[in-house]
Design an enzyme around this catalytic site. Structure first.
Site, PDB file in Angstrom:
ATOM      1  CB  SER A 415      -0.863  -0.041   1.263  1.00  0.00           C
ATOM      2  OG  SER A 415      -1.947   0.823   1.148  1.00  0.00           O
ATOM      3  N   PRO A 416       0.361   2.353  -0.572  1.00  0.00           N
ATOM      4  CG  PRO A 416      -1.061   3.978  -1.433  1.00  0.00           C
ATOM      5  CD  PRO A 416      -0.919   2.514  -1.250  1.00  0.00           C
ATOM      6  CD  GLN A 493      -1.417   7.364  -3.067  1.00  0.00           C
ATOM      7  OE1 GLN A 493      -0.568   7.787  -2.289  1.00  0.00           O
ATOM      8  NE2 GLN A 493      -2.520   6.754  -2.663  1.00  0.00           N
ATOM      9  CE1 TYR A 574      -2.475  14.625   3.247  1.00  0.00           C
ATOM     10  CE2 TYR A 574      -3.188  12.437   2.573  1.00  0.00           C
ATOM     11  CZ  TYR A 574      -2.451  13.255   3.418  1.00  0.00           C
ATOM     12  OH  TYR A 574      -1.692  12.721   4.421  1.00  0.00           O
ATOM     13  NE  ARG A 622      -5.355   4.084  -0.545  1.00  0.00           N
ATOM     14  CZ  ARG A 622      -4.661   3.546   0.462  1.00  0.00           C
ATOM     15  NH1 ARG A 622      -4.062   4.325   1.333  1.00  0.00           N
ATOM     16  NH2 ARG A 622      -4.534   2.258   0.590  1.00  0.00           N
ATOM     17  NE  ARG A 717      -0.900   0.248  10.146  1.00  0.00           N
ATOM     18  CZ  ARG A 717      -1.972   0.311  10.933  1.00  0.00           C
ATOM     19  NH1 ARG A 717      -1.872   0.888  12.116  1.00  0.00           N
ATOM     20  NH2 ARG A 717      -3.127  -0.185  10.545  1.00  0.00           N
TER      21      ARG A 717
HETATM   22  C1  FMN Z   1       3.904   5.444   7.321  1.00  0.00           C
HETATM   23  C2  FMN Z   1       2.639   5.465   6.511  1.00  0.00           C
HETATM   24  C3  FMN Z   1       2.545   6.345   5.440  1.00  0.00           C
HETATM   25  C4  FMN Z   1       1.387   6.356   4.647  1.00  0.00           C
HETATM   26  N1  FMN Z   1       1.347   7.126   3.531  1.00  0.00           N
HETATM   27  C5  FMN Z   1       0.323   7.003   2.657  1.00  0.00           C
HETATM   28  C6  FMN Z   1       0.363   7.631   1.387  1.00  0.00           C
HETATM   29  O1  FMN Z   1       1.342   8.245   1.007  1.00  0.00           O
HETATM   30  N2  FMN Z   1      -0.709   7.510   0.597  1.00  0.00           N
HETATM   31  C7  FMN Z   1      -1.814   6.788   0.964  1.00  0.00           C
HETATM   32  O2  FMN Z   1      -2.766   6.704   0.210  1.00  0.00           O
HETATM   33  N3  FMN Z   1      -1.855   6.166   2.157  1.00  0.00           N
HETATM   34  C8  FMN Z   1      -0.808   6.245   2.990  1.00  0.00           C
HETATM   35  N4  FMN Z   1      -0.819   5.528   4.165  1.00  0.00           N
HETATM   36  C9  FMN Z   1      -1.977   4.677   4.490  1.00  0.00           C
HETATM   37  C10 FMN Z   1      -1.702   3.235   4.075  1.00  0.00           C
HETATM   38  O3  FMN Z   1      -1.570   3.096   2.672  1.00  0.00           O
HETATM   39  C11 FMN Z   1      -2.825   2.299   4.541  1.00  0.00           C
HETATM   40  O4  FMN Z   1      -4.030   2.692   3.942  1.00  0.00           O
HETATM   41  C12 FMN Z   1      -2.995   2.310   6.068  1.00  0.00           C
HETATM   42  O5  FMN Z   1      -1.745   2.282   6.727  1.00  0.00           O
HETATM   43  C13 FMN Z   1      -3.829   1.103   6.529  1.00  0.00           C
HETATM   44  O6  FMN Z   1      -3.222  -0.106   6.128  1.00  0.00           O
HETATM   45  P1  FMN Z   1      -2.391  -1.054   7.161  1.00  0.00           P
HETATM   46  O7  FMN Z   1      -3.335  -1.388   8.266  1.00  0.00           O
HETATM   47  O8  FMN Z   1      -2.019  -2.249   6.328  1.00  0.00           O
HETATM   48  O9  FMN Z   1      -1.214  -0.277   7.626  1.00  0.00           O
HETATM   49  C14 FMN Z   1       0.312   5.529   4.977  1.00  0.00           C
HETATM   50  C15 FMN Z   1       0.419   4.693   6.088  1.00  0.00           C
HETATM   51  C16 FMN Z   1       1.561   4.638   6.842  1.00  0.00           C
HETATM   52  C17 FMN Z   1       1.653   3.673   7.987  1.00  0.00           C
END
Ligand code: FMN
Ligand code: FAD
Length: 767
Positions: A415-416, A493, A574, A622, A717
């Protein structure tokens, strides 16, 4: 103690038994409004665990109950003319009437006074003479409702109608029979609970119920209509009701979910359904009632424990169990309430979705129950994923997926994730290693972090960008590595920070403005993200043109870099999400107000990007499927409309995230907590989706995919600490056909061997 139990259902009777067993000197009376032998309902199912609990508590009654249990293993799902049978489910059931007879007899034997035909009134002064009054008077408890405020009662009347009937037809398997009619879908849950008797619960939506005219039928007419509807399953057997005291359509009920903040007030203690209910589709109400009774008797008889401490322990322990079950029950209830979302599924997937509906049963759990059946589901999944070319029996997460001409080798995506480590937007060696390593780790698709289309569009000074030739060169180096050294695809993205821009690096304070060097921010309206953030400048049409063109320019640079896919970031508050959510968008022009207006600009940007991006390459968007702000923000219903609107502009995949669009959000976290939004968009909007949010085990991924709740699963994560999550999952599931970099082959086979040996040892220890 002198104790009065109001209600002679499983809770009241079993509590009386459990108290007497612990101290025969207790004086216990049970008051039941019905005559002996008169009760509502038919069979009830139990789990092995409940049997263990009642056996430990009272071996005498447990021995009689277990001797009379009906056992069955299979679940039959009848759907669209097919019967899907899966085994290994191991149910046990008993007639409610028989269970009560056994408990009544045992209670009498232990010296409990049973008073039948005794309607109890909470206002009766006699209750003051009892040390304790146990309100075990069921779902419609008068004793609870008389003090609803004191107990903090929360009641949720569910949408569907159901009627609890019985039949002499013996259903050897737990049977779900779904029938499509001119009035909508109607279905039965049926199972045998005695040698000659089965429970037969009929359920449908309120619309279908009215359309059938059940609201205007007498009970006999309703039963006759159900007999006709389900004739092919009943083989000439009749349906019967034991709710003859209910007149007309009153035998049809809406399930009431009850929760109470407090379970005691004065000398009254709530027990069983009076305190909490769990939807009949997970069959656990009687189990909860019996287990409540055991715990309450335990704490009340523990020497030295004050009544207050006893109540604290009783409520703390039981409430946790109740919450867990109510959570599963809610998933199950909602599945039946939104049944039509899944009726386009093929029968096998429909059955899988039904079996996994409560999220208590997962893919691997189904494998343990019935390996052959699950392997059939896996083969079916692979066949569909490969348009009939593959007959593989393998976990769904490893099946390929095609979007336009891009085929990803498996369904796992990184994921981003913003890394806040760029200088002037240029990705550097950190990014090269970070993305390169994750590409080697086996995921099918790698998303870049939100890469900003202008310096002002960055969240922080560390965000990556795509607005000049340096960015193109640096990203191209990364993309080339991914393409030459791995089989992964990589998606760019693109986003603009809007009101959430000009803030510190993630680990220096999320959404906190810079100490110095802040740049002005702009957004849909002049709504600051939080009191500490800048008030953004509302965008003019000229600003909108400029930003749209920046997105298009960034897409063209993405083509130069060789990206396989582009995603527009319209989530998390955003710039573009700020247009979509009414919490940030207060405009009065054609870009504000209705959802259609709020979507106008984000769709314009998307359409412009789509026309610049090659038609053979896919694009995703997204979105935040809820603002976690109730009806004040975006709701999951609207998310379907949002997904559909982007799909009309050429989005091939909806990346379904949630929240972060409002500083005051109230998210409800948990395992796979955002997946229901993806499920809804995919199956109501008939769109390809990617689920994300606390998906961290291979079993989660496989369950989501096989149940058709998403087409891809994204993990953020978990990939931060384990770039090789996919390879590890392959080793764990003993799946060999995964893209291991040749340099790492030895490590992979050793891991697979070790994990297999550990699993075998664990299994041997269990035996
Ligand atoms: C350090 C970090 C940076 C993130 N940056 C972005 C981002 O740049 N763009 C985005 O769409 N989501 C971003 N997210 C959200 C993640 O893509 C994801 O939707 C969110 O962490 C939930 O997924 P998880 O439970 O697998 O961590 C970020 C999450 C984390 C932890
Ligand atoms: C369709 C359906 C199917 C179900 N299937 C299952 C299943 O398969 N497995 C399972 O575990 N559970 C099942 N349940 C749930 C189960 O029936 C209840 O959770 C369980 O009966 C709760 O026990 P209880 O003693 O708390 O309440 P109840 O069984 O409702 O008992 C309450 C008793 O109190 C009496 N009463 C009420 N008010 C008064 C009064 N004022 N004075 C005197 N007496 C009074 C009532 O007559 C009744 O006998 C199902 C429920 C439904 C609706």
């Amino acid at each position: 103690m002198k104790i009065g139990c109001v209600g002679g259902g499983p809770a009241g009777l079993y509590f009386a038994i459990s108290m007497k067993l612990r101290d025969p000197s207790h004086e216990i009376e049970v008051f039941e409004r019905n005559a002996p032998g008169v009760t509502f309902g038919w069979g009830v199912v139990f789990s092995d665990l409940t049997v263990d609990n009642i056996t430990r508590n009272d071996p005498a009654s447990a021995a009689i109950i277990t001797k009379e249990f009906a056992h069955w293993d299979d679940i039959d799902v009848h759907f669209k003319g097919e019967t899907i049978t899966s085994g290994g489910h191991g149910f046990i059931g008993i007639g409610r009437k028989r269970l009560l007879e056994i408990l009544q007899e045992r209670a009498r034997e232990l010296g409990v006074a049973l008073h039948f035909n005794s309607e109890c009134d909470p206002a009766d002064p006699k209750w003051r003479d009892y040390d304790l009054v146990i309100a075990s008077d069921g779902i419609n408890s008068r004793f609870r409702d008389a003090h609803a405020d004191a107990f903090g009662v929360d009641e949720d009347v569910r949408a569907n109608k159901f009627v609890w009937l019985g039949t002499s037809k013996v259903f050897e398997a737990f049977t779900f029979a779904f029938e499509e009619t001119e009035h909508g879908w109607i279905w039965a849950h049926a199972y045998r609970f005695a040698p000659d008797c089965s429970t037969f619960i009929v359920e449908c939506s309120e619309d279908t119920w009215r359309s059938f005219g059940f609201d205007r039928m007498s009970q006999d007419e309703s039963i006759a209509a159900c007999e006709k509807l389900f004739a092919k399953y009943l083989d000439g057997h009749r349906l019967e009701s034991n709710a003859s005291h209910l007149v007309g359509s009153a035998a049809w009920l809406n399930f009431k979910r009850i929760k109470c903040e407090r379970w005691s007030s004065g000398n009254v203690i709530l027990l069983g359904d009076a305190a909490h209910t769990a939807h009949f589709s997970i069959g656990s109400g009687t189990k909860l009632a019996l287990e409540d009774a055991i715990k309450l008797a335990d704490v009340l008889n523990r020497p030295g424990l004050s009544l207050e401490a006893a109540m604290d322990e009783y409520v703390a322990e039981r409430n946790l169990e109740v919450l867990k079950l109510q959570n599963s029950a809610r998933n199950s209830t909602e599945w039946f309430e939104t049944l039509e979302r899944y009726t386009h599924f093929e029968p096998l997937q429909f059955a899988y979705s039904l079996l996994t509906r409560s999220q208590r049963i997962s893919h691997e759990n189904l494998r343990l129950r019935d390996r052959e059946w699950l392997e059939g589901v896996e083969r079916w999944f692979w066949k569909r994923a490969t348009a009939g070319k593959s007959n593989k029996t393998a976990p769904p997460m490893f099946a390929p997926f095609k979007l336009r001409e891009m085929e990803v080798m498996n369904r796992v995506t990184v994921s981003p994730m913003a890394m806040y480590s760029a200088v002037d937007g240029v990705p550097n060696d950190f990014h090269f290693v970070h993305y390169g390593e994750r590409a080697l780790g086996g995921a099918g698709l790698i998303f870049t972090e939100m890469t900003c289309v202008s310096p002002e569009g960055r969240i922080s000074p560390g965000c990556t960008g795509m607005w000049n030739a340096d960015h193109v060169a640096a990203w191209k180096r990364i993309v080339d590595f991914v393409h030459t050294q791995s089989k992964a695809k990589i998606c760019l993205q693109l986003g603009h920070s809007g009101a959430k821009g000009s803030t510190r690096l993630g680990w220096e304070g999320n959404d906190v403005p810079l100490d110095d060097g802040n740049w002005p921010v702009m957004a849909a309206s002049d709504v600051a993200w939080s009191p500490v953030n800048q008030v953004p400048r509302p965008m003019t049409r000229a600003d909108m043109d400029m930003v749209r063109d920046q997105f298009v320019a960034a897409v063209k640079m993405g083509i130069e870099c060789g990206f396989d896919m582009v995603e527009l970031h319209a989530a998390h508050g955003y710039l573009l999400a700020g247009f979509i959510t009414p919490l940030q968008n207060h405009r009065t022009d054609e870009y504000g107000g209705s959802l259609e207006n709020r979507l106008r600009y984000p769709l314009e940007v998307f359409a412009a990007m789509r026309s610049a991006w090659p038609s053979d390459k896919p694009m995703s968007v997204r979105i935040s499927a809820t603002d976690w702000a109730g009806d004040n923000g975006i709701t999951p219903d609207e998310a379907v409309l949002i997904g559909e609107a982007f799909a009309r502009e050429g989005a091939d995949l909806i990346d379904v995230s949630a929240g972060q669009s409002w500083a005051g959000q109230q998210p409800v976290y948990g395992r796979m907590f955002q997946t229901p939004f993806s499920d809804r968009i995919r199956n109501e909007g008939k769109l390809a989706t990617m689920a994300v949010g606390n998906i961290y085990e291979p079993d989660h991924a496989n369950s989501i995919l096989a149940a058709g709740r998403a087409d891809l699963v994204a993990l953020a994560r978990p990939h931060l600490v384990d770039p090789f999550w996919t390879l590890r999952a392959a080793a764990q599931l003993d799946y060999r056909d995964v893209a291991v970099p040749p340099q790492y082959l030895n490590g992979m086979s050793q891991l697979a061997r070790n994990l297999k040996r550990e699993a075998e040892m664990a299994a041997a220890l269990r035996v």
